[in-house]
Design a protein around this motif. Sequence first.
Motif, PDB file in Angstrom:
ATOM      1  N   LEU A 569       9.158  11.294 -12.161  1.00 47.24           N
ATOM      2  CA  LEU A 569       8.850   9.995 -12.670  1.00 47.24           C
ATOM      3  C   LEU A 569       9.932   9.211 -12.380  1.00 47.24           C
ATOM      4  CD1 LEU A 569       6.621  10.645 -15.859  1.00 47.24           C
ATOM      5  CD2 LEU A 569       5.840   9.777 -13.882  1.00 47.24           C
ATOM      6  N   GLY A 570      11.151   9.534 -12.069  1.00 50.03           N
ATOM      7  CA  GLY A 570      12.208   8.505 -11.560  1.00 50.03           C
ATOM      8  C   GLY A 570      13.242   8.542 -12.491  1.00 50.03           C
ATOM      9  N   ASP A 571      13.279   9.053 -13.799  1.00 48.38           N
ATOM     10  CA  ASP A 571      14.017   8.777 -14.808  1.00 48.38           C
ATOM     11  C   ASP A 571      15.166   9.838 -14.792  1.00 48.38           C
ATOM     12  OD1 ASP A 571      15.609   8.128 -17.291  1.00 48.38           O
ATOM     13  OD2 ASP A 571      13.794   7.438 -18.271  1.00 48.38           O
ATOM     14  N   LEU A 572      16.049  10.060 -14.119  1.00 49.62           N
ATOM     15  CA  LEU A 572      17.157  11.024 -13.893  1.00 49.62           C
ATOM     16  C   LEU A 572      17.925  11.083 -15.181  1.00 49.62           C
ATOM     17  CD1 LEU A 572      18.477  13.035 -12.153  1.00 49.62           C
ATOM     18  CD2 LEU A 572      20.208  10.973 -11.256  1.00 49.62           C
ATOM     19  N   GLU A 573      18.179   9.987 -15.932  1.00 48.80           N
ATOM     20  CA  GLU A 573      19.214  10.260 -16.993  1.00 48.80           C
ATOM     21  C   GLU A 573      18.258  11.021 -18.123  1.00 48.80           C
ATOM     22  OE1 GLU A 573      21.373   7.445 -20.150  1.00 48.80           O
ATOM     23  OE2 GLU A 573      20.318   6.647 -18.339  1.00 48.80           O
ATOM     24  N   GLN A 574      17.089  10.779 -18.328  1.00 54.22           N
ATOM     25  CA  GLN A 574      16.261  11.578 -19.355  1.00 54.22           C
ATOM     26  C   GLN A 574      15.998  13.006 -18.816  1.00 54.22           C
ATOM     27  OE1 GLN A 574      15.836  10.866 -22.370  1.00 54.22           O
ATOM     28  NE2 GLN A 574      13.872  10.102 -22.473  1.00 54.22           N
ATOM     29  N   ALA A 575      15.786  13.139 -17.556  1.00 56.24           N
ATOM     30  CA  ALA A 575      15.597  14.505 -16.822  1.00 56.24           C
ATOM     31  C   ALA A 575      16.556  15.240 -17.386  1.00 56.24           C
ATOM     32  CB  ALA A 575      15.250  14.230 -15.446  1.00 56.24           C
ATOM     33  N   VAL A 576      17.772  14.634 -17.090  1.00 56.44           N
ATOM     34  CA  VAL A 576      19.073  15.651 -17.271  1.00 56.44           C
ATOM     35  C   VAL A 576      19.353  15.870 -18.777  1.00 56.44           C
ATOM     36  CG1 VAL A 576      21.623  15.571 -16.932  1.00 56.44           C
ATOM     37  CG2 VAL A 576      20.336  14.894 -14.950  1.00 56.44           C
ATOM     38  N   ALA A 577      19.249  14.775 -19.465  1.00 59.49           N
ATOM     39  CA  ALA A 577      19.280  15.027 -21.008  1.00 59.49           C
ATOM     40  C   ALA A 577      18.455  16.359 -21.453  1.00 59.49           C
ATOM     41  CB  ALA A 577      18.785  13.674 -21.537  1.00 59.49           C
ATOM     42  N   TYR A 578      17.167  16.144 -21.166  1.00 60.12           N
ATOM     43  CA  TYR A 578      16.226  17.208 -21.654  1.00 60.12           C
ATOM     44  C   TYR A 578      16.672  18.702 -21.054  1.00 60.12           C
ATOM     45  CZ  TYR A 578      12.621  14.443 -23.398  1.00 60.12           C
ATOM     46  OH  TYR A 578      11.921  13.478 -24.455  1.00 60.12           O
ATOM     47  N   SER A 579      16.964  18.517 -19.756  1.00 58.56           N
ATOM     48  CA  SER A 579      17.496  19.843 -19.169  1.00 58.56           C
ATOM     49  C   SER A 579      18.713  20.435 -19.898  1.00 58.56           C
ATOM     50  CB  SER A 579      17.939  19.530 -17.628  1.00 58.56           C
ATOM     51  OG  SER A 579      18.442  20.761 -17.323  1.00 58.56           O
ATOM     52  N   ARG A 580      19.812  19.640 -20.432  1.00 58.01           N
ATOM     53  CA  ARG A 580      21.037  19.967 -20.798  1.00 58.01           C
ATOM     54  C   ARG A 580      20.572  20.517 -22.541  1.00 58.01           C
ATOM     55  NH1 ARG A 580      24.857  15.198 -18.976  1.00 58.01           N
ATOM     56  NH2 ARG A 580      25.505  16.159 -16.896  1.00 58.01           N
ATOM     57  N   ARG A 581      19.489  20.102 -23.004  1.00 57.33           N
ATOM     58  CA  ARG A 581      19.210  20.733 -24.362  1.00 57.33           C
ATOM     59  C   ARG A 581      18.882  22.184 -24.348  1.00 57.33           C
ATOM     60  NH1 ARG A 581      15.311  16.231 -26.824  1.00 57.33           N
ATOM     61  NH2 ARG A 581      14.992  17.927 -28.386  1.00 57.33           N
ATOM     62  N   VAL A 582      18.300  22.630 -23.379  1.00 56.70           N
ATOM     63  CA  VAL A 582      17.668  24.025 -23.216  1.00 56.70           C
ATOM     64  C   VAL A 582      18.597  25.198 -23.574  1.00 56.70           C
ATOM     65  CG1 VAL A 582      16.729  25.605 -21.533  1.00 56.70           C
ATOM     66  CG2 VAL A 582      15.686  23.370 -21.598  1.00 56.70           C
ATOM     67  N   PRO A 583      19.823  25.177 -22.986  1.00 54.02           N
ATOM     68  CA  PRO A 583      20.623  26.512 -23.230  1.00 54.02           C
ATOM     69  C   PRO A 583      20.759  26.664 -24.721  1.00 54.02           C
ATOM     70  CG  PRO A 583      21.590  25.268 -21.412  1.00 54.02           C
ATOM     71  CD  PRO A 583      20.377  24.338 -21.824  1.00 54.02           C
ATOM     72  N   ALA A 584      21.151  25.640 -25.359  1.00 55.37           N
ATOM     73  CA  ALA A 584      21.380  26.081 -26.986  1.00 55.37           C
ATOM     74  C   ALA A 584      20.485  26.567 -27.744  1.00 55.37           C
ATOM     75  CB  ALA A 584      21.996  24.476 -27.602  1.00 55.37           C
ATOM     76  N   HIS A 585      19.101  26.179 -27.264  1.00 61.50           N
ATOM     77  CA  HIS A 585      18.047  26.698 -27.727  1.00 61.50           C
ATOM     78  C   HIS A 585      17.654  28.009 -27.596  1.00 61.50           C
ATOM     79  CE1 HIS A 585      17.352  22.974 -29.746  1.00 61.50           C
ATOM     80  NE2 HIS A 585      16.844  22.122 -28.719  1.00 61.50           N
ATOM     81  N   VAL A 586      17.981  28.392 -26.224  1.00 56.85           N
ATOM     82  CA  VAL A 586      17.703  29.659 -25.608  1.00 56.85           C
ATOM     83  C   VAL A 586      18.657  30.674 -26.391  1.00 56.85           C
ATOM     84  CG1 VAL A 586      18.072  31.209 -23.881  1.00 56.85           C
ATOM     85  CG2 VAL A 586      17.116  29.076 -23.607  1.00 56.85           C
ATOM     86  N   ASP A 587      19.901  30.186 -26.693  1.00 56.04           N
ATOM     87  CA  ASP A 587      20.893  30.925 -27.504  1.00 56.04           C
ATOM     88  C   ASP A 587      20.713  31.399 -28.860  1.00 56.04           C
ATOM     89  OD1 ASP A 587      22.380  31.096 -24.841  1.00 56.04           O
ATOM     90  OD2 ASP A 587      23.835  29.500 -25.719  1.00 56.04           O
ATOM     91  N   GLU A 588      19.848  30.217 -29.373  1.00 55.10           N
ATOM     92  CA  GLU A 588      19.642  30.686 -30.883  1.00 55.10           C
ATOM     93  C   GLU A 588      18.551  31.498 -31.059  1.00 55.10           C
ATOM     94  OE1 GLU A 588      18.097  26.854 -32.511  1.00 55.10           O
ATOM     95  OE2 GLU A 588      19.648  25.784 -32.018  1.00 55.10           O
ATOM     96  N   LEU A 589      17.544  31.810 -29.984  1.00 58.10           N
ATOM     97  CA  LEU A 589      16.616  32.573 -30.143  1.00 58.10           C
ATOM     98  C   LEU A 589      16.849  34.019 -29.974  1.00 58.10           C
ATOM     99  CD1 LEU A 589      14.003  29.956 -28.372  1.00 58.10           C
ATOM    100  CD2 LEU A 589      13.893  30.608 -30.870  1.00 58.10           C
ATOM    101  N   GLU A 590      17.614  34.391 -28.855  1.00 60.12           N
ATOM    102  CA  GLU A 590      17.639  35.629 -28.365  1.00 60.12           C
ATOM    103  C   GLU A 590      16.393  36.402 -28.116  1.00 60.12           C
ATOM    104  OE1 GLU A 590      19.989  37.473 -31.505  1.00 60.12           O
ATOM    105  OE2 GLU A 590      21.767  36.318 -31.129  1.00 60.12           O
TER     106      GLU A 590
END
Length: 702
Positions: A569-590
């Motif tokens: 949709l052309g919102d690079l800033e939001q796209a990168v922001a959502y992408s950067r939230r993923v690793p921390a949640h993955v680490d929490e879950l194992e």
Amino acid sequence: MAGEGQAVLVVGEAGIGKSRLVQALLDETAEDSHIVLRYQCSPQYTGTPLWPVVQQLSFAAGFAPEDNDEQKRQKTEALLRRGTDNVSEAAPLIAALLGIQIGSTYPPQELSSQQRRTHTQAALIQQLIGLERRHPVLIVIEDVHWIDPTTLELFSQVLDRIANARVLMLLTSRPDNQPNLGGHPHVTRLTLNRLGRGPTEAIVSHLSGSQNLPPAVFKEIAGRTDGVPLFIEELTKAVLEAGMTAPGTVPVSLYASLLARLDRVPGVREVAQVAACIGREFPYSLLAAVSPVPETDLQSALDRLTAAELIFQRGTPPETHYAFKHALVRDAAHESLLKSRRQQLHANIARALEEHFPETRDMEPELLARHYTEAGLAEQAVEYWRQAGEQALARSAMAEAVTHLTEGLVVLQAFDLGKERQRHELRLQLALGQASIAGKGFAAPETGRAYARAHELCLELGNVPELFPVLYGQSVFYFQRGALREAHGIASDLLRAGREQANVAAQMIGHRMIGSTLCQYGRFAESRDAFEAALALYDPERDRGSGLVYAIDSRVMCLSWLSQLYLILGDLEQAVAYSRRVPAHVDELEHPGTAAVALAWGCIFNQLLRDSHNAAAQAQGAITLGTEQGFPLYRAAGSVIHGWAQAKVGRSTEGLAEMKQGLAAYRATGAECGRPTFSACWPISVGKQIVRRKALASWTRL
């Protein structure tokens, strides 16, 4: 001795002499300095992961029935020290395999089921290779036509490691269900054929000794045994023991011969029949618990059977273990029972195991399932087949899980039609769907069939909690196969059912699946809104385990989708922001499934950004985790993007080859969703390679 590992697969029909050949080799090499590891496969444990390995380790460690967990742990460590220097790493894995509680002796290992499976296999292989450094090793694996898939996988890996090791692996198998060893170059296949007249007469002459049998009896034995050594031996013994030296008195079959021999040994037939119901191998303690024969008479009968060489003994009473001379001897004793008596004995054995050996419930549910199946007690059998299937699923032994759950469905046919049968079948089908997703992928036909039948059962039973994961399974199956109309319709049903039953978690999954289908329709803004709605409903406490029920954690899945949608949709800033939230949640879950999908989506996101460095790193992570965990879909996705990244930085030949392999692997899962994205990478990479070639050719001409 030269360090050139070899394997020999001895193939022959039952009774042809495979075990005798193995024993001859063991006798011939008994004086040599070497280590022997013997593994015996069993028809009762074809679906129990690593059962032959567990038995061998328990025997080699010297476990005694009275040993507690601490004593078993010490014996296990002593065994491991013979082959590995890193006992602290291997011991917790092997202890868990053997069912030993180790408490706080070692630091906790935070491993998923698949990681534990992989690490355990690695520890077992390292132990074997470590033994080889001390002495040559002879590995004997008998009756591999009954081997479980996980043990077969283990020894296939061992074959890959012994090419330069002082190891000889000897396997025996019947022609039916012989193992697929992957065409290893250092495996020699040896087929044992039936004997001709000369060798047949030699066996008869050796057994008869000074008792001269008439030529007509010789001829009759040869004709009826058809060159099978076990048949020759047993019919000859039957003739000699009964003094049947006149023509026409030879038993007509091996079955008749064995029964005649049993009848001629006083007071043993009933004991042999009860033992046969336990299995080819049977412990004295279990036999004594179920045999109607008084203990003094029981021991006497076992001594007579041993003297007649119909069974063999290991150990001393009361911890003696016995084994029938051959599976065919056991089968003859088992089949000589009337069906009603046979069923009664199997029921008694199952109940004795539950009462006197309660650890069997947790360690060997397949054994109880088989006895209850033979007993004709369908309800108990189905429950244990389900437990065996779910246990295998928890251990990431997917082939075994499917086998057990399918057995349960077969037994279920004996149930009367009704709600109870439907409830049992629903649980089996749901577990079967989960096993198929893990082992074959969302889009596999087996996945679709399991969830379709589970959906029918949900509708027949009415308001059941299993409806939500079943609808999810159906929706994701159709989605991955590219059947978007069906996927969207079922996702809408899931959302509606969640609202009707005030189940917020189900509503979240419904929004998530609707968002997935809308994106594929090109309705990106609506898709974004659906994922935002799903994300808003996510509760970290309530939904922490959603990855176990719905294959992938919903928060991580929503964030991954939203990163791509905002980019589109052309919102690079939001796209990168959502992408950067993923690793921390993955680490929490194992949770390995969630970690794998996050890596796969992450590498695709970076490919869309044309970031070859980060795309390659996450793609390699998806490949590694997908291989380790057995996730073919995410492994294939990683291969495509990794190949693209390779091609982008100039390694076009290697990159294109990897992309081609990845695309083929992705198609093999049955998945259609995502193929256009992956396929689009191909012409981009090919086009760049052509441009480079043309530029190089032009530069050369200058």
